[in-house]
Write a protein that holds these residues in place. Sequence first.
Motif, PDB file in Angstrom:
ATOM      1  N   PHE A   1      43.938  49.034  48.334  1.00 34.45           N
ATOM      2  CA  PHE A   1      44.043  48.230  47.117  1.00 34.45           C
ATOM      3  C   PHE A   1      42.667  47.730  46.667  1.00 34.45           C
ATOM      4  CE2 PHE A   1      48.563  47.168  48.572  1.00 34.45           C
ATOM      5  CZ  PHE A   1      49.109  48.144  47.767  1.00 34.45           C
TER       6      PHE A   1
ATOM      7  N   LEU B   1      49.765  50.337  42.581  1.00 36.71           N
ATOM      8  CA  LEU B   1      49.177  49.127  42.012  1.00 36.71           C
ATOM      9  C   LEU B   1      49.179  49.286  40.499  1.00 36.71           C
ATOM     10  CD1 LEU B   1      47.898  46.442  42.928  1.00 36.71           C
ATOM     11  CD2 LEU B   1      45.657  47.534  42.648  1.00 36.71           C
TER      12      LEU B   1
ATOM     13  N   GLU C   1      47.638  39.201  36.838  1.00 41.08           N
ATOM     14  CA  GLU C   1      47.183  39.957  38.003  1.00 41.08           C
ATOM     15  C   GLU C   1      47.998  41.225  38.201  1.00 41.08           C
ATOM     16  OE1 GLU C   1      48.085  38.791  42.051  1.00 41.08           O
ATOM     17  OE2 GLU C   1      49.219  37.077  41.280  1.00 41.08           O
TER      18      GLU C   1
ATOM     19  N   ILE D   1      52.459  45.252  42.698  1.00 43.41           N
ATOM     20  CA  ILE D   1      52.690  46.399  43.573  1.00 43.41           C
ATOM     21  C   ILE D   1      54.140  46.853  43.412  1.00 43.41           C
ATOM     22  CG2 ILE D   1      52.749  47.224  45.957  1.00 43.41           C
ATOM     23  CD1 ILE D   1      50.728  45.009  46.624  1.00 43.41           C
TER      24      ILE D   1
ATOM     25  N   LEU E   1      50.125  41.240  43.514  1.00 42.84           N
ATOM     26  CA  LEU E   1      49.211  41.613  44.587  1.00 42.84           C
ATOM     27  C   LEU E   1      48.903  40.422  45.481  1.00 42.84           C
ATOM     28  CD1 LEU E   1      47.243  43.584  45.957  1.00 42.84           C
ATOM     29  CD2 LEU E   1      45.553  42.991  44.211  1.00 42.84           C
ATOM     30  N   SER E   2      48.701  39.252  44.888  1.00 42.47           N
ATOM     31  CA  SER E   2      48.368  38.064  45.683  1.00 42.47           C
ATOM     32  C   SER E   2      49.507  37.680  46.618  1.00 42.47           C
ATOM     33  CB  SER E   2      48.021  36.885  44.771  1.00 42.47           C
ATOM     34  OG  SER E   2      49.132  36.527  43.960  1.00 42.47           O
TER      35      SER E   2
ATOM     36  N   LEU F   1      39.799  41.202  49.096  1.00 44.09           N
ATOM     37  CA  LEU F   1      40.865  41.316  48.119  1.00 44.09           C
ATOM     38  C   LEU F   1      41.228  39.994  47.465  1.00 44.09           C
ATOM     39  CD1 LEU F   1      43.217  43.889  49.790  1.00 44.09           C
ATOM     40  CD2 LEU F   1      42.413  44.012  47.454  1.00 44.09           C
TER      41      LEU F   1
ATOM     42  N   SER G   1      42.007  39.561  43.313  1.00 39.80           N
ATOM     43  CA  SER G   1      43.419  39.622  42.928  1.00 39.80           C
ATOM     44  C   SER G   1      43.670  39.102  41.528  1.00 39.80           C
ATOM     45  CB  SER G   1      44.271  38.845  43.939  1.00 39.80           C
ATOM     46  OG  SER G   1      43.891  37.488  43.956  1.00 39.80           O
TER      47      SER G   1
END
Length: 450
Positions: free
Chosen positions: A258, A310, A318, A321, A348-349, A444, A448
């Motif tokens: 990612f 993603l 943001e 996924i 994603l976070s 990451l 994010s």
Amino acid sequence: MSQDTDNEILGVVLLVRHGDRQGFYQNPETYTATGTVITPLGNQQEYMLGSYLRSLYLNQSSPSYLPGMSTGLFNPAQVFIQADCGDEGGVIYDSCVSVTQGLWPATPSNNVTLANGTTITAPLGGYQYVPIDAVDPSLSPILEGFTNCNTFNTHTTDFYNSSIFQEMAEQSAPFLDSLPPYLNGRSVQLENMWNIFDFMNVNNIHNATFAEALPPTYMAQVQALANWHEYNVFSDQSIGGIGNIAGTAILPSILGGFANIMNSTNPVPLSITAISYKPFISLFNMTGVASANPSLAGIVNYAAAVALELRQPSGGGEPVIRFNFKNGTSDAAFVTYNFLNLTGDVPLSAFIDAVAPVAVNTTADWCSVCANTQDMPCSPLALATAQGEAAARPKISPAGAGVLGAGLTLAVVVLMGITLVFLGLLTIGKFGRRRSKHPNALMLKDTSSM
């Protein structure tokens, strides 16, 4: 499953199981495995998977086309590929080669024009030689976190001694006791369930006499017991529990994939990791996919694949996924599943918050989690630590200081070099085909919100 279709794909992290192979044996206590070889059927399964992935991600008319990806010639700047080359011998690596053949088939465009004007096309009609990082578990535990993991072995033994295992052994005994005619002398103890299943499955595919003699329901019954057995071995009630070590060890590769996609300078839209069935079990357990879909709580089929896409929502915000899974040839296409007890695509976070705290990020972390100081790659770390402690409190005479000091300096330099090699910070020669582009997964958290 519910999903938002109004977004753009940015990249995908793929996890792929190997194809059909000959039989092999796994120690029921440690899961130490013997070698085996892939079959032409296995090569074909993986090639078909690669062709399917090409139709999705390298096809400009597909809604899942990865923006900017080369659709003809392989571009190494756009792809990262790694394959386990320990478990099951070279089967996983060979399977990965077949996947790449489907993704990047031979093309006459793979040619070069010489100074004299002659155009030379690569062999086999323009075959594309795609580089793959071969990951040896004796050097890195990222794809086989369970191998030589002492605490995992204890977890397995505890499972065999548990009341639920004893109850299942008692319930299944009449059926298991009927299997000797089909096992060629193999143990019918429940502890040996993986090997029972694998022997029968391989013969059911490749041995016509065996397949004709096997009672109609036996293969399904054996697989159900093997699924139960393997799921309990390679899962845990806690997301970071040692039963999930196959998943926690591979998490840095996923998070790194990612991070590569989100890299604004040199994005890598496609990451492929070729593995055995074991990390799938752990990841399905850790993400809640198995609990929500009990049919997935077990051994995934040959050529199964997870695609963690993603995506960027059209309204901004943001990235999210999407969890797609294709269970080998049993599924014609990817099926989207909810995960982390959420509905639809997951921010994603949220994924990072859920899994990053339990990721086994370094070799030193793995050695500590697995209580291993003896096997490679942990022994150099333990030796360097012991030497460092000894060097911190030397007891030598002034006369011997010069000679011993020179020797100690040389020893420390050598040990530091060995340690750096096994931590992946120093390369001697080149084991893998390409160096990993994965940055530290912890980066990451800062990207994010991009």
